[in-house]
Design an enzyme around this catalytic site. Sequence first.
Site, PDB file in Angstrom:
ATOM      1  N   ASP A  58      68.019  40.614  74.886  1.00  0.00           N
ATOM      2  CA  ASP A  58      66.637  40.651  74.420  1.00  0.00           C
ATOM      3  C   ASP A  58      66.048  39.283  74.735  1.00  0.00           C
ATOM      4  O   ASP A  58      66.460  38.282  74.134  1.00  0.00           O
ATOM      5  CB  ASP A  58      66.591  40.940  72.927  1.00  0.00           C
ATOM      6  CG  ASP A  58      65.172  41.068  72.379  1.00  0.00           C
ATOM      7  OD1 ASP A  58      64.222  40.637  73.071  1.00  0.00           O
ATOM      8  OD2 ASP A  58      65.013  41.589  71.262  1.00  0.00           O
ATOM      9  N   VAL A  59      65.108  39.212  75.677  1.00  0.00           N
ATOM     10  CA  VAL A  59      64.604  37.907  76.109  1.00  0.00           C
ATOM     11  C   VAL A  59      63.744  37.229  75.048  1.00  0.00           C
ATOM     12  O   VAL A  59      63.301  36.090  75.241  1.00  0.00           O
ATOM     13  CB  VAL A  59      63.836  38.007  77.443  1.00  0.00           C
ATOM     14  CG1 VAL A  59      64.745  38.483  78.557  1.00  0.00           C
ATOM     15  CG2 VAL A  59      62.600  38.891  77.319  1.00  0.00           C
ATOM     16  N   ASN A  85      62.458  39.168  85.286  1.00  0.00           N
ATOM     17  CA  ASN A  85      61.697  40.388  85.565  1.00  0.00           C
ATOM     18  C   ASN A  85      61.365  41.184  84.303  1.00  0.00           C
ATOM     19  O   ASN A  85      60.463  42.017  84.331  1.00  0.00           O
ATOM     20  CB  ASN A  85      62.503  41.267  86.526  1.00  0.00           C
ATOM     21  CG  ASN A  85      61.877  42.626  86.733  1.00  0.00           C
ATOM     22  OD1 ASN A  85      60.828  42.758  87.348  1.00  0.00           O
ATOM     23  ND2 ASN A  85      62.517  43.670  86.203  1.00  0.00           N
ATOM     24  N   TYR A 149      48.554  41.173  78.061  1.00  0.00           N
ATOM     25  CA  TYR A 149      49.351  41.291  79.282  1.00  0.00           C
ATOM     26  C   TYR A 149      48.797  40.373  80.376  1.00  0.00           C
ATOM     27  O   TYR A 149      49.548  39.638  81.028  1.00  0.00           O
ATOM     28  CB  TYR A 149      49.341  42.742  79.757  1.00  0.00           C
ATOM     29  CG  TYR A 149      50.187  43.014  80.985  1.00  0.00           C
ATOM     30  CD1 TYR A 149      51.562  43.159  80.888  1.00  0.00           C
ATOM     31  CD2 TYR A 149      49.589  43.151  82.240  1.00  0.00           C
ATOM     32  CE1 TYR A 149      52.339  43.429  82.007  1.00  0.00           C
ATOM     33  CE2 TYR A 149      50.357  43.423  83.366  1.00  0.00           C
ATOM     34  CZ  TYR A 149      51.723  43.558  83.244  1.00  0.00           C
ATOM     35  OH  TYR A 149      52.485  43.818  84.362  1.00  0.00           O
ATOM     36  N   LYS A 153      50.758  37.203  82.174  1.00  0.00           N
ATOM     37  CA  LYS A 153      51.039  37.178  83.604  1.00  0.00           C
ATOM     38  C   LYS A 153      50.326  36.021  84.304  1.00  0.00           C
ATOM     39  O   LYS A 153      50.845  35.482  85.296  1.00  0.00           O
ATOM     40  CB  LYS A 153      50.657  38.515  84.241  1.00  0.00           C
ATOM     41  CG  LYS A 153      51.526  39.678  83.773  1.00  0.00           C
ATOM     42  CD  LYS A 153      53.006  39.437  84.062  1.00  0.00           C
ATOM     43  CE  LYS A 153      53.866  40.641  83.717  1.00  0.00           C
ATOM     44  NZ  LYS A 153      55.302  40.417  84.013  1.00  0.00           N
TER      45      LYS A 153
END
Length: 249
Positions: A58-59, A85, A149, A153
């Site tokens: 779990d990042v 990723n 999001y 990004k």
Amino acid sequence: MAIISGAASGIGRAVAVAYASAGIRTVVGTFPGDPHDPEETARLVHAAGGECVVHEVDVRDSKQVDSFAQRALDQWGRLDIAVANAGVLRRAALAELDDDAWDDLLQVDLTGVLRVFRSASARMAGPGAMVAVSSIAGGVYGWGEHVHYGAAKAGVLGLVRSVAVELAPRGIRVNSVIPGYVVTPQSLDPVNSLGPDGLERAGKDIPLGRAARPEELASVIRFLTSDEASYVTGQALIADGGLTIRMPA
């Protein structure tokens, strides 16, 4: 040897297979709650003549990410490549985007990249390469109802540039790839993303006439982490079929 977060499906799975074909062993990172089977990634890697191990991570958890990076050393004695990723996509109008939803997405899509880079670079004994996956949503364009999001990004691009400068003296190159529309389980989700019909419509606006296959993004990532890109660092490579360079009609 490489670690790849978010490798149970989509671009991450394709990267693992691309590395297998190049003789690079991988630690296939998978989120425990991911509905996609990482063993299918492992099967494809082995079918391509490669070796991998599946590792749950779990990042959002620094200790888990440290264990993930350490797995490469424990398994094969070295770590040369890291691909950040792992990502999530959630639709939310600005008026409905509360602090918890904002924080949760950024913990994965932005801070998760930081954790992978930090853990991997601490375990790279010599020159290495790292890549983060951004998106044209945020990386180039804005996207309504996806503010968190887009912010994550876009943030990935600044993170990559700064980490690239810091790690360059050690011979560690750091780049990002900015995918356009790619046929993945995430983009095929009609609730949070475009869905199958939306992807088909989007293809009509792309000069090459279609959305990308995950394997096409994997080839870009493979290049950025290869010796062929030995003088490339701190860059953001757009792979979008020409979408962002077409003049509006």
